[in-house]
Scaffold this motif. Sequence first.
Motif, PDB file in Angstrom:
ATOM      1  N   ILE A 169      -9.530  -7.985  85.596  1.00 11.50           N
ATOM      2  CA  ILE A 169     -10.159  -7.411  84.399  1.00 11.50           C
ATOM      3  C   ILE A 169      -9.604  -6.016  84.154  1.00 11.50           C
ATOM      4  CG2 ILE A 169     -12.317  -6.552  83.402  1.00 11.50           C
ATOM      5  CD1 ILE A 169     -13.733  -8.839  84.992  1.00 11.50           C
ATOM      6  N   ALA A 170      -9.510  -5.212  85.200  1.00 19.35           N
ATOM      7  CA  ALA A 170      -8.966  -3.859  85.062  1.00 19.35           C
ATOM      8  C   ALA A 170      -7.545  -3.899  84.528  1.00 19.35           C
ATOM      9  CB  ALA A 170      -9.023  -3.129  86.402  1.00 19.35           C
ATOM     10  N   ARG A 171      -6.744  -4.815  85.016  1.00 20.92           N
ATOM     11  CA  ARG A 171      -5.358  -4.939  84.542  1.00 20.92           C
ATOM     12  C   ARG A 171      -5.299  -5.370  83.086  1.00 20.92           C
ATOM     13  NH1 ARG A 171      -3.200  -7.711  90.028  1.00 20.92           N
ATOM     14  NH2 ARG A 171      -2.680  -5.781  91.110  1.00 20.92           N
ATOM     15  N   LYS A 172      -6.104  -6.349  82.708  1.00 23.18           N
ATOM     16  CA  LYS A 172      -6.059  -6.863  81.335  1.00 23.18           C
ATOM     17  C   LYS A 172      -6.607  -5.863  80.318  1.00 23.18           C
ATOM     18  CE  LYS A 172      -5.846 -11.793  82.152  1.00 23.18           C
ATOM     19  NZ  LYS A 172      -4.467 -11.905  81.722  1.00 23.18           N
ATOM     20  N   THR A 173      -7.553  -5.036  80.736  1.00 19.66           N
ATOM     21  CA  THR A 173      -8.158  -4.076  79.810  1.00 19.66           C
ATOM     22  C   THR A 173      -7.543  -2.691  79.919  1.00 19.66           C
ATOM     23  OG1 THR A 173      -9.855  -3.457  81.416  1.00 19.66           O
ATOM     24  CG2 THR A 173     -10.397  -5.254  79.856  1.00 19.66           C
ATOM     25  N   SER A 174      -6.784  -2.461  80.984  1.00 18.65           N
ATOM     26  CA  SER A 174      -6.219  -1.144  81.294  1.00 18.65           C
ATOM     27  C   SER A 174      -7.318  -0.095  81.469  1.00 18.65           C
ATOM     28  CB  SER A 174      -5.206  -0.706  80.231  1.00 18.65           C
ATOM     29  OG  SER A 174      -4.330   0.252  80.769  1.00 18.65           O
ATOM     30  N   MET A 175      -8.476  -0.552  81.934  1.00 17.95           N
ATOM     31  CA  MET A 175      -9.561   0.371  82.265  1.00 17.95           C
ATOM     32  C   MET A 175      -9.490   0.653  83.758  1.00 17.95           C
ATOM     33  SD  MET A 175     -12.930  -0.819  80.110  1.00 17.95           S
ATOM     34  CE  MET A 175     -13.147  -2.388  80.902  1.00 17.95           C
ATOM     35  N   ASP A 176      -9.958   1.834  84.154  1.00 19.53           N
ATOM     36  CA  ASP A 176      -9.959   2.119  85.580  1.00 19.53           C
ATOM     37  C   ASP A 176     -11.012   1.233  86.259  1.00 19.53           C
ATOM     38  OD1 ASP A 176     -12.505   3.776  86.289  1.00 19.53           O
ATOM     39  OD2 ASP A 176     -11.708   4.771  84.512  1.00 19.53           O
ATOM     40  N   LYS A 177     -10.782   1.002  87.529  1.00 19.74           N
ATOM     41  CA  LYS A 177     -11.588   0.034  88.273  1.00 19.74           C
ATOM     42  C   LYS A 177     -13.052   0.455  88.406  1.00 19.74           C
ATOM     43  CE  LYS A 177      -7.392  -1.210  90.602  1.00 19.74           C
ATOM     44  NZ  LYS A 177      -6.628  -1.027  91.826  1.00 19.74           N
ATOM     45  N   ALA A 178     -13.300   1.745  88.485  1.00 21.86           N
ATOM     46  CA  ALA A 178     -14.689   2.213  88.580  1.00 21.86           C
ATOM     47  C   ALA A 178     -15.445   1.898  87.290  1.00 21.86           C
ATOM     48  CB  ALA A 178     -14.727   3.711  88.867  1.00 21.86           C
ATOM     49  N   ARG A 179     -14.792   2.091  86.159  1.00 21.80           N
ATOM     50  CA  ARG A 179     -15.432   1.776  84.872  1.00 21.80           C
ATOM     51  C   ARG A 179     -15.689   0.278  84.764  1.00 21.80           C
ATOM     52  NH1 ARG A 179     -13.448   4.235  79.250  1.00 21.80           N
ATOM     53  NH2 ARG A 179     -14.930   5.813  79.870  1.00 21.80           N
ATOM     54  N   VAL A 180     -14.730  -0.531  85.202  1.00 24.01           N
ATOM     55  CA  VAL A 180     -14.919  -1.985  85.191  1.00 24.01           C
ATOM     56  C   VAL A 180     -16.106  -2.354  86.064  1.00 24.01           C
ATOM     57  CG1 VAL A 180     -13.911  -4.198  85.927  1.00 24.01           C
ATOM     58  CG2 VAL A 180     -12.526  -2.555  84.628  1.00 24.01           C
ATOM     59  N   SER A 181     -16.189  -1.761  87.239  1.00 24.41           N
ATOM     60  CA  SER A 181     -17.286  -2.063  88.163  1.00 24.41           C
ATOM     61  C   SER A 181     -18.642  -1.748  87.527  1.00 24.41           C
ATOM     62  CB  SER A 181     -17.101  -1.279  89.459  1.00 24.41           C
ATOM     63  OG  SER A 181     -18.161  -1.551  90.346  1.00 24.41           O
ATOM     64  N   ARG A 182     -18.771  -0.576  86.941  1.00 29.00           N
ATOM     65  CA  ARG A 182     -20.046  -0.197  86.307  1.00 29.00           C
ATOM     66  C   ARG A 182     -20.390  -1.147  85.158  1.00 29.00           C
ATOM     67  NH1 ARG A 182     -17.761   4.868  87.073  1.00 29.00           N
ATOM     68  NH2 ARG A 182     -17.098   4.980  84.900  1.00 29.00           N
ATOM     69  N   ALA A 183     -19.401  -1.462  84.340  1.00 32.94           N
ATOM     70  CA  ALA A 183     -19.652  -2.321  83.176  1.00 32.94           C
ATOM     71  C   ALA A 183     -19.992  -3.750  83.600  1.00 32.94           C
ATOM     72  CB  ALA A 183     -18.436  -2.303  82.245  1.00 32.94           C
ATOM     73  N   GLN A 184     -19.297  -4.281  84.598  1.00 38.96           N
ATOM     74  CA  GLN A 184     -19.592  -5.653  85.018  1.00 38.96           C
ATOM     75  C   GLN A 184     -20.986  -5.744  85.638  1.00 38.96           C
ATOM     76  OE1 GLN A 184     -16.286  -6.395  87.646  1.00 38.96           O
ATOM     77  NE2 GLN A 184     -17.477  -5.987  89.487  1.00 38.96           N
ATOM     78  N   HIS A 185     -21.396  -4.707  86.356  1.00 43.02           N
ATOM     79  CA  HIS A 185     -22.753  -4.706  86.913  1.00 43.02           C
ATOM     80  C   HIS A 185     -23.807  -4.650  85.800  1.00 43.02           C
ATOM     81  CE1 HIS A 185     -20.793  -3.935  90.795  1.00 43.02           C
ATOM     82  NE2 HIS A 185     -21.873  -4.515  91.285  1.00 43.02           N
ATOM     83  N   ARG A 186     -23.525  -3.891  84.759  1.00 44.93           N
ATOM     84  CA  ARG A 186     -24.473  -3.841  83.629  1.00 44.93           C
ATOM     85  C   ARG A 186     -24.549  -5.198  82.943  1.00 44.93           C
ATOM     86  NH1 ARG A 186     -25.145  -2.125  78.166  1.00 44.93           N
ATOM     87  NH2 ARG A 186     -27.351  -1.658  77.891  1.00 44.93           N
ATOM     88  N   LEU A 187     -23.410  -5.869  82.789  1.00 48.25           N
ATOM     89  CA  LEU A 187     -23.406  -7.200  82.171  1.00 48.25           C
ATOM     90  C   LEU A 187     -24.216  -8.187  83.018  1.00 48.25           C
ATOM     91  CD1 LEU A 187     -19.699  -7.405  80.958  1.00 48.25           C
ATOM     92  CD2 LEU A 187     -21.748  -7.151  79.528  1.00 48.25           C
ATOM     93  N   VAL A 188     -24.117  -8.062  84.326  1.00 50.75           N
ATOM     94  CA  VAL A 188     -24.921  -8.905  85.220  1.00 50.75           C
ATOM     95  C   VAL A 188     -26.397  -8.576  85.036  1.00 50.75           C
ATOM     96  CG1 VAL A 188     -25.478  -9.393  87.647  1.00 50.75           C
ATOM     97  CG2 VAL A 188     -23.075  -9.312  86.897  1.00 50.75           C
ATOM     98  N   ASP A 189     -26.732  -7.283  84.996  1.00 49.25           N
ATOM     99  CA  ASP A 189     -28.125  -6.863  84.805  1.00 49.25           C
ATOM    100  C   ASP A 189     -28.698  -7.373  83.485  1.00 49.25           C
ATOM    101  OD1 ASP A 189     -27.998  -5.545  87.228  1.00 49.25           O
ATOM    102  OD2 ASP A 189     -27.766  -3.545  86.341  1.00 49.25           O
TER     103      ASP A 189
END
Length: 165
Positions: free
Chosen positions: A70-90
């Motif tokens: 996901i980080a590679r496809k979006t070019s977002m840093d991994k910490a931002r991906v982690s926070r966003a994916q956890h919010r999507l799960v929540d």
Amino acid sequence: MPRSRNSSPPRSIADDFDLETFLPFQLSVVANRVSQSVGQAIAGRFALQIPEWRIVVVLGKYGALSALEIARKTSMDKARVSRAQHRLVDLGLANMHPSAEDRRKVIVSLEEEGLALYRDMVPLAHDTAQRLFAHLSADERRVLQTLVQKLFDSTSGFEPSGELE
């Protein structure tokens, strides 16, 4: 050779640097403005922030992916991906589970509600982008798309920063 007191230091490229015409700066600003415009339309209707909707559209398009993918496809840093994916799960839009091949790797996928959201978001994102580029002729849009694709391809090896997996 020492300079005399009245001589000025040699000019450098920084002295003549024009940030407003520096193409990487312009591309960054335009990309952020376009992303924010699409993001505002999506946030107004779906209550998602930019990193979250980017993940939803990537997962909607490609299916289950690791956080690194996901980080590679979006070019977002991994910490931002982690926070966003956890919010999507929540929010009940996505789920995370260990990879079958590598239990240290987390796989993210959309729940049914997330897939439905993806199907609703894509037309809105598309319409917003169409409005943003409406002032360009069809030929200008084709040229822009060709040039952006070349830049996209030439930068595909750049890695997002941060650790996740």
